[in-house]
Write a protein that holds these residues in place. Structure first.
Motif, PDB file in Angstrom:
ATOM      1  N   VAL A  35      15.167 -17.936 -13.185  1.00  0.00           N
ATOM      2  CA  VAL A  35      15.227 -18.154 -11.736  1.00  0.00           C
ATOM      3  C   VAL A  35      15.235 -16.823 -10.997  1.00  0.00           C
ATOM      4  O   VAL A  35      14.581 -16.659  -9.960  1.00  0.00           O
ATOM      5  N   LEU A  36      15.966 -15.852 -11.541  1.00  0.00           N
ATOM      6  CA  LEU A  36      15.948 -14.514 -10.948  1.00  0.00           C
ATOM      7  C   LEU A  36      14.524 -13.957 -10.950  1.00  0.00           C
ATOM      8  O   LEU A  36      14.121 -13.246 -10.017  1.00  0.00           O
ATOM      9  N   GLY A  37      13.767 -14.304 -12.016  1.00  0.00           N
ATOM     10  CA  GLY A  37      12.378 -13.852 -12.084  1.00  0.00           C
ATOM     11  C   GLY A  37      11.540 -14.439 -10.959  1.00  0.00           C
ATOM     12  O   GLY A  37      10.712 -13.746 -10.356  1.00  0.00           O
ATOM     13  N   VAL A  38      11.751 -15.723 -10.669  1.00  0.00           N
ATOM     14  CA  VAL A  38      11.018 -16.349  -9.569  1.00  0.00           C
ATOM     15  C   VAL A  38      11.404 -15.704  -8.245  1.00  0.00           C
ATOM     16  O   VAL A  38      10.541 -15.381  -7.408  1.00  0.00           O
ATOM     17  N   VAL A  39      12.710 -15.496  -8.041  1.00  0.00           N
ATOM     18  CA  VAL A  39      13.179 -14.846  -6.815  1.00  0.00           C
ATOM     19  C   VAL A  39      12.571 -13.456  -6.695  1.00  0.00           C
ATOM     20  O   VAL A  39      12.090 -13.049  -5.623  1.00  0.00           O
ATOM     21  N   ASN A  40      12.597 -12.709  -7.794  1.00  0.00           N
ATOM     22  CA  ASN A  40      12.087 -11.339  -7.777  1.00  0.00           C
ATOM     23  C   ASN A  40      10.587 -11.315  -7.474  1.00  0.00           C
ATOM     24  O   ASN A  40      10.103 -10.495  -6.688  1.00  0.00           O
ATOM     25  N   THR A  41       9.848 -12.216  -8.111  1.00  0.00           N
ATOM     26  CA  THR A  41       8.407 -12.271  -7.869  1.00  0.00           C
ATOM     27  C   THR A  41       8.105 -12.554  -6.404  1.00  0.00           C
ATOM     28  O   THR A  41       7.254 -11.904  -5.782  1.00  0.00           O
ATOM     29  N   LEU A  42       8.810 -13.500  -5.827  1.00  0.00           N
ATOM     30  CA  LEU A  42       8.579 -13.847  -4.429  1.00  0.00           C
ATOM     31  C   LEU A  42       8.988 -12.709  -3.497  1.00  0.00           C
ATOM     32  O   LEU A  42       8.298 -12.401  -2.524  1.00  0.00           O
ATOM     33  N   ALA A  43      10.149 -12.096  -3.824  1.00  0.00           N
ATOM     34  CA  ALA A  43      10.626 -11.008  -2.972  1.00  0.00           C
ATOM     35  C   ALA A  43       9.640  -9.845  -2.968  1.00  0.00           C
ATOM     36  O   ALA A  43       9.305  -9.286  -1.912  1.00  0.00           O
ATOM     37  N   LEU A  44       9.167  -9.460  -4.153  1.00  0.00           N
ATOM     38  CA  LEU A  44       8.206  -8.363  -4.231  1.00  0.00           C
ATOM     39  C   LEU A  44       6.868  -8.779  -3.627  1.00  0.00           C
ATOM     40  O   LEU A  44       6.152  -7.953  -3.050  1.00  0.00           O
ATOM     41  N   SER A  45       6.534 -10.062  -3.769  1.00  0.00           N
ATOM     42  CA  SER A  45       5.296 -10.542  -3.177  1.00  0.00           C
ATOM     43  C   SER A  45       5.355 -10.452  -1.656  1.00  0.00           C
ATOM     44  O   SER A  45       4.362 -10.114  -0.993  1.00  0.00           O
ATOM     45  N   VAL A  46       6.514 -10.750  -1.098  1.00  0.00           N
ATOM     46  CA  VAL A  46       6.688 -10.636   0.354  1.00  0.00           C
ATOM     47  C   VAL A  46       6.529  -9.184   0.798  1.00  0.00           C
ATOM     48  O   VAL A  46       5.870  -8.885   1.802  1.00  0.00           O
ATOM     49  N   VAL A  47       7.116  -8.263   0.039  1.00  0.00           N
ATOM     50  CA  VAL A  47       6.981  -6.841   0.356  1.00  0.00           C
ATOM     51  C   VAL A  47       5.519  -6.426   0.275  1.00  0.00           C
ATOM     52  O   VAL A  47       4.994  -5.699   1.125  1.00  0.00           O
ATOM     53  N   GLU A  48       4.851  -6.898  -0.780  1.00  0.00           N
ATOM     54  CA  GLU A  48       3.447  -6.543  -0.989  1.00  0.00           C
ATOM     55  C   GLU A  48       2.570  -7.045   0.151  1.00  0.00           C
ATOM     56  O   GLU A  48       1.590  -6.414   0.533  1.00  0.00           O
ATOM     57  N   ARG A  49       2.947  -8.203   0.725  1.00  0.00           N
ATOM     58  CA  ARG A  49       2.122  -8.812   1.758  1.00  0.00           C
ATOM     59  C   ARG A  49       2.685  -8.601   3.164  1.00  0.00           C
ATOM     60  O   ARG A  49       2.447  -9.406   4.062  1.00  0.00           O
ATOM     61  N   THR A  50       3.467  -7.546   3.309  1.00  0.00           N
ATOM     62  CA  THR A  50       4.107  -7.304   4.601  1.00  0.00           C
ATOM     63  C   THR A  50       3.102  -7.281   5.753  1.00  0.00           C
ATOM     64  O   THR A  50       3.266  -7.944   6.780  1.00  0.00           O
TER      65      THR A  50
END
Length: 862
Positions: free
Chosen positions: A748-763
């Motif tokens: 679950v932390l992996g899913v959170v991390n992927t989404l969080a970094l994805s949000v940063v990537e798509r700022t």
């Protein structure tokens, strides 16, 4: 040095993005270290207890084993003359006779068992000065007659016992009623056993059935006499006495402690390595998280890395820089994990305390190897996980400085990787199929293990390719009903198949194990339930859940119970069998009465089972018959333990395609009585009862009422028995699910991390979408839908894979009689729905952050 400084600056600049990866490393290391500290503390606690309770030299019957529950209800004993012989031995300062029995149950006035509830034994014995080595009388006085007894302080506290309370001790020789005259407190930690003491004469009469006999002797050496010398002197003294030829065991204090430790270490070893196995699964899931983290960080820093390459940094330097960041991540996560592991061990000790196993936190044992192993594992795993992203960073060209960041070139799953994944998956499927086709379960275990590993690796490798197919299919149901927002979330999940294909399988591993174990557990219950329906003819079953044999008074009460048509006793007898060809084996024979053929319907492949109850006859399972070349009419030589040798004619061969009494060899109780002395005849291990026609309910109620004074023995009808089986399997599975929970949390932390970094990537992209009219609510919904699609994608892979593993495992179990395959659809559906909920929860913080972005700042982000 410049590379190190650059790595440090980069690490601290992106510390927020690495936080969840550090948490994953910390949790995995904490599980490993916590397991080691917990089991080491348990070992140290038992070691201190065994060392404190062992005499300088102990003399006991050679066949006596503390871990065995005597089938006769009475432990092995030493003759009355042994104590006098020991006292006359040179070098013996003091010799005492000990009486110890674990075949007891202690109940209070309300008939409630006051023994341990953790599986630890209830031990009754005589109070001697040897007990002062480990216990002090802190209240009252030692027992002085047959109406007095003493209990340990832990048991008294747990069950609110006080001086003057009357307890009843149930033994194979009868019941003992006595009042508490004293309470003794352990000087060392008592891990949970309930201890009661009587005076020596009462203990001998009520526990052993004879005066002057003991279960062991505790010898104290004179000053200057070593334990080894005393042992030698005692052995010589006994060999020259009337006890010559008696099979005795002589142990020094160290040998006795080591022997007890060895018996306990097998249990602790199983628990230790089982927990470490689950920690390994958590580490494996954490690898996906770390790989994803560094892959996304490298992608987001493509332009930055290109600039470094343009001003002269070599590929090796860039590669090394990323690995140094991984090293820092591993160090931070591992250090925190070691500290958290100690806290976890303390928590486990407190938890065990609530269950009745007392472990003192003041005796917490942290071996030097524990933090070293934790740090090494955490750092090595993190660096290895970051190796592939580091190589990818090293391949970034200087021209990447001219491109926008966050646009990795490898946005499609590689063909080579897909081909490798297909090959591994096919190989795994082949192994699983081969495992299901073997003739013996032992031959298929290796194939099953290989199939699980290969199919898992195959699904991990083929994950990005599957993402492109399954995500589209899942989005039709999950995302597209939400219109354009759903389509955007689908495209975001498909934008980088490699990333989605790494995030989903992280969740896949834990759920695959959950699904496979659910299939196996449900199939076991369904198989045994089916066999009970088909084969068990008895209405009631009487037995102890701890394996304790029924006491004679209980057996008599069952036989005398009203409204019962038949009552059948079932005993286990140890014997050495010699087949006609000369092959020998040690086994247990099932001694029952002829009515057992109606209580349990067993199919035979040769002969009739009822003939096995004739004089000097026996039945064998077809597995034994095949292995030893035995057929109906052959004669087996049976050397009964503590009895004479018999010639038994094989009257029937039963089929072993059942889990109930699989491989049992039946003979009549009358036959056993001819070759065993009366005092060596085993007690009933279990009893079966059949009610008179139409009186099942009345017979059930009468039988339960009859056995109310004996809470250690349970009366069950077939429905109760099935429910007990389900409860036992459910309890085991829940414990396993709890341990797998750590791996799922990391996923679950992996899913959170992927989404969080994805949000940063798509700022910048998010800023532009907000600028053209996308609301905060729509933005949050888009992130949540993307998360749910990824989580359900992982669940779909895991559940499909796990059901395949479980079905194959069931085929192997079918060879042991568990031949019903049952898919627990409610559990599978609940897990699948739970994955969607996990996706929603995982998206909360990233979606909230995306929705709160300042539009102008987001658009201006480079």
């Amino acid at each position: 040095m410049t590379i190190v400084k650059t790595s440090l600056r980069s690490f601290f600049a992106h510390k927020g993005r690495m936080a969840l990866s550090a948490v994953a490393v910390m949790l995995s290391v904490a599980f490993v270290c916590g397991t080691l500290v917990f089991t080491d503390t348990m070992s140290a606690t038992f070691d201190k207890l065994f060392a404190a309770t062992s005499a300088d030299v102990t003399v006991s019957p050679k066949d006596a084993k503390d871990s065995d529950t005597p089938q006769t209800g009475r432990p092995e004993t030493l003759p009355a003359s042994a104590l006098e012989t020991a006292r006359k031995t040179e070098g013996v300062r003091k010799a005492e006779g000990l009486v110890v029995s674990s075949s007891v149950t202690v109940v209070d006035r309300d008939n409630k068992n006051v023994g341990a509830t953790t599986g630890a034994p209830t031990i009754a014995g005589n109070w001697t000065s040897n007990e002062h080595k480990s216990m002090d009388i802190t209240s009252g006085h030692r027992p002085r007659g047959p109406t007095e007894m003493m209990v340990d302080a832990d048991t008294a506290d747990k069950h609110h016992l006080k001086l003057g309370d009357e307890l009843r001790t149930v033994t194979a020789l009868g019941d003992i009623r006595a009042k508490i005259s004293g309470i003794a407190t352990f000087q060392v930690t008592n891990p949970g056993a309930a201890i009661i003491y009587f005076d020596t004469a009462t203990a001998q009469r009520e526990l052993l059935g004879a005066r002057g006999v003991f279960t062991s002797l505790a010898l104290t050496a004179d000053s200057g006499v070593t334990d080894a010398l005393l042992k030698k002197n005692v052995a010589a003294s006994f060999s020259d006495s009337a006890l010559k030829g008696t099979a005795l065991k002589y142990q020094t204090q160290k040998e006795a402690a080591d022997s007890s430790r060895e018996e306990m270490s097998s249990f602790l070893g199983v628990m230790k390595y089982a927990m470490l196995g689950f920690a390994g699964i958590a580490f494996l899931v954490g690898v996906f998280l770390i790989v994803n983290t560094f892959s996304m960080l490298v992608a987001q820093r493509t332009r930055e890395i290109g600039l470094m390459r343009a001003i002269g940094s070599s590929r090796k330097q860039v590669n090394r820089s990323v690995l140094i960041e991984a090293l820092l991540l591993g160090v931070v996560g591992s250090v925190l994990g070691v500290a958290a592991g100690v806290g976890l061990a303390v928590g486990l000790m407190k938890l065990m305390g609530t269950m009745g196993m007392n472990l003192d936190t003041s005796e917490l044992t942290v071996a030097w190897s524990t933090p070293v192993l934790g740090l090494a594992l955490g750092i090595v795993v993190t660096v290895i996980a970051a190796w592939a992203p580091a190589r990818r960073a090293g391949r970034v060209s200087p021209m990447a400085a001219l491109r926008e960041s966050g646009m990795p070139a490898d946005t499609k799953a590689g063909v080579v990787r897909a081909v490798i994944g297909l090959v591994l998956t096919a190989a795994g499927a082949g192994c699983l199929y081969a495992a299901s086709q073997v003739e013996q379960a032992s031959d298929g275990s290796t194939l099953l293990g290989g199939g699980v590993l290969l199919s898992l690796l195959g699904f991990v490798a083929i994950g990005p390719a599957l993402a492109g197919i399954l995500v589209r299919a899942l989005s039709l149901v999950i995302a597209r009903p939400f219109g354009r927002i759903g389509r955007l979330s689908e495209r975001n999940a498909l934008r980088n198949p490699r990333r989605t294909g790494a995030t989903g399988p992280a969740l896949m591993i834990g759920l695959a194990l959950v699904a496979s174990l659910s299939v196996v557990g449900s199939s076991m219950v369904a198989s045994v339930t089916d066999q009970l329906d088909k084969s068990v003819g008895a209405d009631f079953i009487v037995q102890s859940d701890t394996g304790q044999p029924l006491t004679p008074q209980v057996s008599k009460k069952v036989e005398a119970a009203h409204r019962l048509e038949t009552v059948t006793s079932y005993k286990q007898v140890k014997a050495k069998l010699t087949a006609p060809g000369g092959k020998r084996t040690e086994t247990r024979l099932s001694a029952t009465e002829p009515s057992y053929v109606k209580d349990l319907h067993r199919e035979t492949s040769s002969g009739e089972l009822k003939n096995a109850y004739a004089r000097d006859a026996v039945s064998v399972g077809d597995g034994y018959a095949k292995d030893y070349g035995v057929k109906v009419g052959d004669t087996l030589t049976a050397a009964f333990e503590h009895g004479r040798t018999a010639k038994l004619k094989v009257a029937a061969i039963t089929k072993d395609d059942t889990a109930v009494d699989n491989g049992a060899m039946y003979l009549s109780i009358a036959t056993v009585q001819r070759y065993l002395p009366a005092d060596r005849m085993p007690l009933d291990g279990i009893m079966f009862g059949t009610a008179k026609d139409g009186q099942e309910k009345q017979a059930y109620a009468a039988l339960k009422k009859t056995l109310e004074p004996y809470p250690q023995f349970k009366v069950r009808d077939q429905a109760d028995f099935k429910q007990t089986l389900k409860d036992q399997v459910s309890q085991m599975l829940n414990m396993v699910y709890g341990l797998l929970g750590l791996a799922i949390i990391v996923a679950v932390l992996g899913v959170v991390n992927t989404l969080a970094l994805s949000v940063v990537e798509r700022t910048r992209e998010i800023g532009l979408m907000r600028a053209i009219g996308l609301s905060r609510r729509q933005m949050r919904r888009m992130i949540r839908l993307e998360s749910v699609v990824i989580a359900v994608f992982g669940a779909l892979l895991g559940l499909g894979l796990g059901m395949g593993w479980g079905a194959t495992a069931q085929r192997l179990l079918a060879m042991e009689g568990l031949n019903v395959l049952k898919i627990p659809w409610p559990t599978i559906i609940a897990v699948f729905a739970g994955a969607a909920v996990v996706g929603l929860i995982a998206a909360l913080v990233p979606a909230f952050r995306a929705g709160r972005m300042n539009v102008l700042k987001a658009i201006a982000t480079d």
